[in-house]
Design a protein around this motif. Structure first.
Motif, PDB file in Angstrom:
ATOM      1  N   MET A 266      -5.667   4.959  -6.185  1.00 52.51           N
ATOM      2  CA  MET A 266      -4.047   4.649  -6.695  1.00 52.51           C
ATOM      3  C   MET A 266      -3.143   5.575  -6.746  1.00 52.51           C
ATOM      4  SD  MET A 266      -3.619   3.472 -10.249  1.00 52.51           S
ATOM      5  CE  MET A 266      -3.784   5.199 -11.247  1.00 52.51           C
ATOM      6  N   PHE A 267      -3.571   6.975  -7.032  1.00 55.76           N
ATOM      7  CA  PHE A 267      -2.981   8.622  -6.106  1.00 55.76           C
ATOM      8  C   PHE A 267      -2.391   8.674  -4.849  1.00 55.76           C
ATOM      9  CE2 PHE A 267      -2.444   9.056 -10.644  1.00 55.76           C
ATOM     10  CZ  PHE A 267      -4.232   9.082 -10.823  1.00 55.76           C
ATOM     11  N   PHE A 268      -3.582   8.330  -4.261  1.00 52.64           N
ATOM     12  CA  PHE A 268      -3.587   8.323  -2.656  1.00 52.64           C
ATOM     13  C   PHE A 268      -2.723   7.458  -2.707  1.00 52.64           C
ATOM     14  CE2 PHE A 268      -4.557   9.839   1.767  1.00 52.64           C
ATOM     15  CZ  PHE A 268      -5.206   8.583   2.362  1.00 52.64           C
ATOM     16  N   GLY A 269      -2.551   6.094  -2.817  1.00 55.49           N
ATOM     17  CA  GLY A 269      -0.909   5.464  -2.186  1.00 55.49           C
ATOM     18  C   GLY A 269      -0.346   6.175  -2.342  1.00 55.49           C
ATOM     19  N   LEU A 270      -0.107   6.286  -3.347  1.00 54.09           N
ATOM     20  CA  LEU A 270       1.615   6.947  -4.208  1.00 54.09           C
ATOM     21  C   LEU A 270       1.998   7.639  -3.438  1.00 54.09           C
ATOM     22  CD1 LEU A 270       1.201   6.955  -8.552  1.00 54.09           C
ATOM     23  CD2 LEU A 270       2.755   6.066  -7.194  1.00 54.09           C
ATOM     24  N   GLY A 271       1.140   8.914  -3.196  1.00 49.96           N
ATOM     25  CA  GLY A 271       2.011   9.670  -2.401  1.00 49.96           C
ATOM     26  C   GLY A 271       2.458   9.227  -1.154  1.00 49.96           C
TER      27      GLY A 271
ATOM     28  N   SER B 135       6.833  -7.396  -2.376  1.00 47.81           N
ATOM     29  CA  SER B 135       7.248  -7.155  -1.253  1.00 47.81           C
ATOM     30  C   SER B 135       8.830  -6.824  -1.044  1.00 47.81           C
ATOM     31  CB  SER B 135       6.772  -8.405  -0.859  1.00 47.81           C
ATOM     32  OG  SER B 135       7.163  -9.584  -1.760  1.00 47.81           O
ATOM     33  N   GLY B 136       9.886  -7.061  -2.257  1.00 47.88           N
ATOM     34  CA  GLY B 136      10.730  -6.232  -1.802  1.00 47.88           C
ATOM     35  C   GLY B 136      10.992  -5.166  -2.232  1.00 47.88           C
ATOM     36  N   LEU B 137      10.439  -4.143  -2.706  1.00 45.47           N
ATOM     37  CA  LEU B 137      10.085  -3.162  -2.729  1.00 45.47           C
ATOM     38  C   LEU B 137       9.263  -2.604  -2.424  1.00 45.47           C
ATOM     39  CD1 LEU B 137      11.295  -0.649  -4.001  1.00 45.47           C
ATOM     40  CD2 LEU B 137       9.473  -0.585  -5.344  1.00 45.47           C
TER      41      LEU B 137
ATOM     42  N   GLU C 237       2.298  -7.278   0.980  1.00 49.48           N
ATOM     43  CA  GLU C 237       0.803  -7.413   1.892  1.00 49.48           C
ATOM     44  C   GLU C 237       1.281  -6.822   3.348  1.00 49.48           C
ATOM     45  OE1 GLU C 237      -2.436  -8.065   1.600  1.00 49.48           O
ATOM     46  OE2 GLU C 237      -2.006  -9.020  -0.494  1.00 49.48           O
ATOM     47  N   ASP C 238       2.212  -6.765   4.612  1.00 51.61           N
ATOM     48  CA  ASP C 238       2.593  -6.067   4.982  1.00 51.61           C
ATOM     49  C   ASP C 238       3.232  -4.435   5.232  1.00 51.61           C
ATOM     50  OD1 ASP C 238       4.423  -9.256   5.722  1.00 51.61           O
ATOM     51  OD2 ASP C 238       2.120  -8.786   6.183  1.00 51.61           O
ATOM     52  N   GLY C 239       3.023  -4.327   3.793  1.00 49.02           N
ATOM     53  CA  GLY C 239       3.623  -2.651   4.084  1.00 49.02           C
ATOM     54  C   GLY C 239       4.941  -2.122   4.763  1.00 49.02           C
ATOM     55  N   LEU C 240       4.859  -0.944   5.259  1.00 48.24           N
ATOM     56  CA  LEU C 240       6.627  -0.811   4.993  1.00 48.24           C
ATOM     57  C   LEU C 240       5.975   0.344   6.300  1.00 48.24           C
ATOM     58  CD1 LEU C 240       7.234   1.134   2.076  1.00 48.24           C
ATOM     59  CD2 LEU C 240       8.602  -1.351   3.356  1.00 48.24           C
ATOM     60  N   SER C 241       6.894   0.291   8.074  1.00 49.02           N
ATOM     61  CA  SER C 241       7.361   1.429   8.793  1.00 49.02           C
ATOM     62  C   SER C 241       8.048   1.557   8.533  1.00 49.02           C
ATOM     63  CB  SER C 241       6.584   0.437  10.249  1.00 49.02           C
ATOM     64  OG  SER C 241       5.387  -0.356  10.472  1.00 49.02           O
ATOM     65  N   TYR C 242       7.875   2.781   9.059  1.00 47.75           N
ATOM     66  CA  TYR C 242       9.497   3.949   9.015  1.00 47.75           C
ATOM     67  C   TYR C 242       9.012   4.898   9.922  1.00 47.75           C
ATOM     68  CZ  TYR C 242       5.611   5.877   7.057  1.00 47.75           C
ATOM     69  OH  TYR C 242       4.240   6.714   6.521  1.00 47.75           O
ATOM     70  N   LYS C 243      10.734   5.571   9.692  1.00 51.40           N
ATOM     71  CA  LYS C 243      10.501   7.130  11.297  1.00 51.40           C
ATOM     72  C   LYS C 243      10.391   8.011  10.422  1.00 51.40           C
ATOM     73  CE  LYS C 243      13.387   4.273  14.164  1.00 51.40           C
ATOM     74  NZ  LYS C 243      12.765   3.456  14.769  1.00 51.40           N
TER      75      LYS C 243
ATOM     76  N   VAL D 209       3.007   1.967   6.328  1.00 47.85           N
ATOM     77  CA  VAL D 209       1.375   2.056   4.932  1.00 47.85           C
ATOM     78  C   VAL D 209       1.877   1.266   4.462  1.00 47.85           C
ATOM     79  CG1 VAL D 209       2.314   4.559   3.768  1.00 47.85           C
ATOM     80  CG2 VAL D 209       3.675   2.461   3.294  1.00 47.85           C
ATOM     81  N   GLY D 210       0.161   0.366   4.104  1.00 47.71           N
ATOM     82  CA  GLY D 210       0.444  -0.896   3.471  1.00 47.71           C
ATOM     83  C   GLY D 210      -0.856  -0.712   2.564  1.00 47.71           C
ATOM     84  N   PRO D 211      -1.490  -2.204   1.393  1.00 48.63           N
ATOM     85  CA  PRO D 211      -1.740  -2.256   0.688  1.00 48.63           C
ATOM     86  C   PRO D 211      -3.579  -1.670   0.980  1.00 48.63           C
ATOM     87  CG  PRO D 211      -1.289  -3.659   0.529  1.00 48.63           C
ATOM     88  CD  PRO D 211       0.198  -3.100   2.121  1.00 48.63           C
TER      89      PRO D 211
END
Lengths: 352, 343, 240
Positions: A72-77, A144-146, A150-156, A256-258
């Motif tokens: 959970m902490f790993f994911g938070l970062g 999912s809005g934030l 499930e799909d996670g986020l991609s970013y630059k 990142v993704g769950p």
């Protein structure tokens, strides 16, 4: 000098020292020794997971606290960096803000959980962290809005860390001098620094009190150390470092993704790595992670070959199926707890 | 001059809070049900949800009771308990699939017989597995909680993988027996037949456990052993054998729970045990480690809350149970019905 | 002179890293009350716990009626007919008085004659028969724990400080019960700090210090010699 750098934690075994040096050199020069996207990726994962597992060892091996909330902490970062990069836009400021925010929130969450449950029995704490971690994982998938669900986020990430950025012309030993190289070394040096910091921590007075508490908390309290305070502190520090590891992971993957950062599988992997490597040794994390990640990547191929070789015999091919590698790791894990409670590092140190 | 405080004894009556205290857990359930009645707009929905919640609660109780007894008696924390749930489900479902001609028939008698066979098969399998688990994995680590947690987790992983080896990685779908499909209408609410059966089975199990614990000598031994195992041995009882027996019973109960849960969800996966562990842990913590009554009440509360909240605000469902756990622990840190321990 | 029913020879017991018993020799004659005396912390309780098997002697022997029970597990030792009344009473609070007694009657249902006798010795037992044992007062719990040992005829009774913390009235009830037990011909090993009770009941006396037996002899000899008492236990027990 080396003594000071390692905070007095010498390997105390030639084999171990040899292994550690080998791993260090391989990681330090990975882009050059093992060129290729897959191998550099493996190297980066090893660096990051060493920090993650070492931070878990801080809590488990030195503090004697079992927790299932570490991912959970790993994911938070990780999500910290992801969200910052998505909303603030690419750049080092986004990364910085995301990492610091992630680490702070992780520490805060650890503080709350710790204050609440470290008063009660250790088993309660373990169960409560399990429940909380699952709840957070579910939350993240649902919001999912934030969080992209499930799909996670991609970013630059900053241009300076991308392949297009060339900081020198030509190639060095066949490797392009571009942002990807810089990205790798950012990860490598950050992880190295965090690891050495943790070594420093466990050999400081704080670390020694932790050890005392692990051995006999009743006595530690009687001498005058507020056990709860130390345990909570250890949990918070451990959580913050795990978050930082998560941030580095987010930088590396640009996604990142769950399932990459919050899943129970990762938690179990951490447990396996720390136990097989050796609890309460820090170096155990290095050995455990390297072994595990290499096995995960390359053993599966071996298993497939073996599975094909025993085609026709009932059950056996299924047992050797590459997807069942967790089965064997589980068995190894159980055997480690029984026969190598001090892990590989402990064994090596005994053998000298 | 005498400035000492006046120490004339007063015979104060117990306050309402003190008098109600022993009944608090039961009152909480009633309170929860009533709160649901108020919060949920339609009475028929409330009725459906209440039966649903009770059914879910009963199944969780069946699964969790073994864990809490094992911990209370043997001081062993079995993080691999979910493995018995999964194995029970798979074995039970295998039997049901074999007996499809019986479950497909519209006769309640045939259906129940098939279910009985499946349940007995599942319980025997999980009891045998429990025996092996206790010997190989648990026995060497008596007294070491940390190692227990690690080792039983390892056991869980290994068993899950073995399930995949034996039954394949795909989930298996199972339909409920013919006569138990669908619902009956009562007071305008649709009450699923299967859920009513589950509530019935749960009640039977609870009452049976209660009877054994309160009215048989072995039950006395278990209850005494939970408090002071050393003294039980000093009276001449072989506590080790009792331990193994309780572990077997707990595993068999988990297996029963697995079959019921599988039919409830109508699908089973190798990871289902793992997933139910969270709820089981919450229930066991709320109820108080070692207390069967506490476990029962805790399970009903969790089941009811989950169903009510899922109806009112779906996203908050899992969090609501964690919230419940936090609230109960703030009120009674050792769980609702803590077990007296001599240690 | 018949052989002792219980005999300890050179028993050494460790608890964690502490060497508590350092070579204990003790003989418990049949049909008599043997006292085990000494100041706090000398190892009296540890001796009893070693006999019943809660702690294991790592050196030396414990012989019960000629049989070596040093390595036997506790339940086996108890089933040989040894009744144990521990210092902390070992009451099962969650169970009723009746249930505590049922458990203690290991061989089968409770013998009603014996139960009647116990009710006459400990009337409170009958009064609180159905109540949870946890609700009893300290004295009543003490009575229950002795009654549990007495519900069946045991070949040897190990009793650890039965009068500790009790009011004088209850002490005399306790002493009377032990006397009735003794009159039945029971073999008893009794740890007791209350010297009046010790003197009234004890036939032989053994004094411990620092994990060893430092004096063994007849109770009468010890109780009449104030100097001896002072030497052995650091103070004169007279007037206690």
């Amino acid at each position: 000098m080396l003594h000071k750098l390692l905070s007095g934690d010498m390997p105390r075994s030639t084999v171990l020292a040899g292994l550690l040096i080998t791993i260090l050199i391989c990681l330090a020069f990975a882009p050059f020794i093992f060129p290729g996207v897959r191998s550099v990726d493996t190297a980066a994962r090893i660096c990051i997971f060493i920090v993650l597992v070492a931070s878990y060892d801080l809590m488990l091996g030195y503090g004697g606290i079992v927790s299932f909330a570490h991912t959970m902490f790993f994911g938070l970062g990780a999500y910290g960096v992801a969200l910052a990069s998505t909303h603030i836009g690419r750049g080092f400021d986004a990364i910085l803000i995301g990492s610091v925010a992630g680490a702070l929130i992780a520490a805060l969450l650890a503080l709350m959980i710790g204050l609440f449950s470290l008063r009660v029995r250790a088993i309660f704490f373990a169960m409560i962290t399990l429940a909380v971690a699952s709840a957070v994982a579910v939350l993240v998938s649902q919001m999912s809005g934030l969080t992209g669900g499930e799909d996670g986020l991609s970013y630059k990430i900053p241009r300076a860390l991308g392949p297009a950025f060339k900081f020198a012309d030509g190639t060095l030993m066949g490797v392009k001098m571009n942002g990807k190289l810089l990205k790798y070394y950012l990860i490598f040096f950050s992880c190295l620094a965090l690891f050495l910091l943790m070594l420093r921590l466990v050999h400081s007075p704080f670390g020694r009190v932790l050890l005392a508490i692990r051995e006999n908390d009743f006595r530690a309290e009687a001498i005058g150390y507020r056990v709860v305070h130390y345990r909570v502190a250890a949990t918070c520090i451990s959580a913050a470092i795990a978050a930082l590891a998560g941030s580095l992971y987010a930088i590396w993957l640009r996604y990142v993704g769950p399932d990459t950062s919050l899943s129970m599988e990762i938690m179990i992997d951490i447990l396996l790595m720390v136990v097989i490597g050796g609890m309460g040794t820090m170096y155990g994390a290095v050995i455990g992670v390297t072994l595990f990640v290499l096995a995960q990547n390359y053993l599966q191929g071996l298993m497939n070959i073996a599975s094909g070789a025993v085609e026709g015999i009932p059950i056996l091919p299924d047992l050797l199926n590459a997807d069942r590698w967790l089965l064997w790791l589980g068995v190894l894990f159980i055997l480690s707890v029984y026969f190598f409670p001090t892990g590989i590092v402990g064994r090596l140190r005994q053998g000298k | 001059m005498n400035t000492a405080p006046d120490h004339t004894p007063t015979m104060a009556r117990m306050s309402w809070a003190e008098r109600l205290s022993p009944y608090a857990p039961v009152l909480l359930i009633i309170g929860l049900v009533l709160a649901g009645l108020i919060a949920i707009p339609s009475t028929s929905s409330w009725l459906t949800l209440t039966v649903s919640g009770l059914a879910m609660g009963m199944m969780i109780f069946i699964m969790a009771s073994g864990l809490t007894l094992v911990f209370g008696l043997m001081d062993v924390i079995n993080f691999g308990h979910g493995a018995f749930v999964s194995v029970g489900a798979f074995v039970g479902v295998s039997f049901l699939l074999m007996l499809e001609h019986m479950t497909g028939a519209p006769s309640l008698a045939l259906n129940l017989t098939a279910m009985l066979v499946a349940i007995i098969g599942a319980m025997l399998a999980t009891a045998a597995m429990g025996w092996a688990f206790e010997r190989v994995i648990v026995k060497p680590v008596y007294g070491h909680h940390l190692k227990q947690i690690l080792v039983t987790m390892g056991g869980l992983i290994v068993v899950e993988q073995l399930i995949i080896v034996l039954w394949g990685p795909e989930e298996i779908f199972i339909t409920r027996p013919e006569a138990l499909k669908g619902a009956i209408t009562f007071a305008g609410a649709a009450l699923e037949k299967y859920r009513l059966v589950a509530v019935g089975i749960g009640l039977v199990v609870f009452l049976a456990m209660r009877w054994v614990l309160r009215s048989t000598k072995i039950g006395l031994i278990v209850r005494a052993g939970v408090e002071n195992g050393e003294m039980v041995e000093a009276l001449g009882y072989r506590l080790r054998l009792v331990f193994v027996g309780v572990f077997l019973a707990g595993s068999a109960l988990a297996g029963l729970g697995g079959v019921l849960w599988g039919l409830y969800q109508e699908v089973i996966t190798a990871h289902m045990g793992n997933q139910t562990m969270i709820l089981i842990f919450i229930v066991v913590i709320i109820g108080g480690l070692g207390s069967v009554e506490g476990c029962f009440i805790g399970a009903l509360m969790v089941g009811l809350l989950q169903n009510y909240v899922a109806f009112l605000e779906p996203k908050v469902a899992l969090i609501s149970n964690i919230g419940l756990m936090v609230a109960i622990l703030m009120w009674r840190p050792m769980g609702m019905i803590p077990v007296v321990k001599a240690k | 002179m018949s052989d002792p029913i219980l005999s300890l020879q050179g028993v050494n017991t460790n608890i964690a890293q502490y060497h508590i018993l350092q070579g204990v020799d003790l003989d418990v004659p049949r049909g008599a009350v043997t006292m085990l005396l000494g100041r706090n912390g000398v190892g009296k309780t540890t001796t009893l716990r070693t006999i019943i098997g809660h702690w294991r002697a790592h050196q030396g022997q414990v012989l019960f009626d000629g049989q070596d029970i040093t390595r036997l597990p506790t339940p086996a030792i108890a089933r040989l007919g040894i009744g144990f009344v521990p210092e902390d009473m070992g009451i099962f609070s969650d169970l009723s008085v009746e249930e505590n007694m049922i458990l203690a009657a290991v061989s089968g249902p409770i013998d009603s004659t014996r139960l009647e006798w116990l009710f006459s010795v400990f009337p409170a037992l009958e009064t609180f028969w159905k109540k949870d044992a946890g609700t009893l007062s300290g004295g009543q719990k003490q009575m229950l724990t002795i009654a549990r040992a007495m519900i069946e005829e045991r070949r040897l009774y190990l009793i650890d400080e039965p009068t500790k913390g009790l009011a004088p009235a209850i002490i005399s009830t306790m002493a009377r019960a032990l006397r009735e037990l003794k009159d039945q011909g029971a073999s008893i090993l009794l740890v007791e700090q209350n010297f009046a009770v010790a003197r009234a009941l004890g036939d032989s006396a053994n004094v411990m210090d620092d994990g060893r037996m430092i004096w063994s002899g007849q109770m009468q000899q010890l109780s009449t010699d104030a100097d001896l008492q002072e030497r052995l236990m650091g103070l004169s027990m007279e007037g206690q």
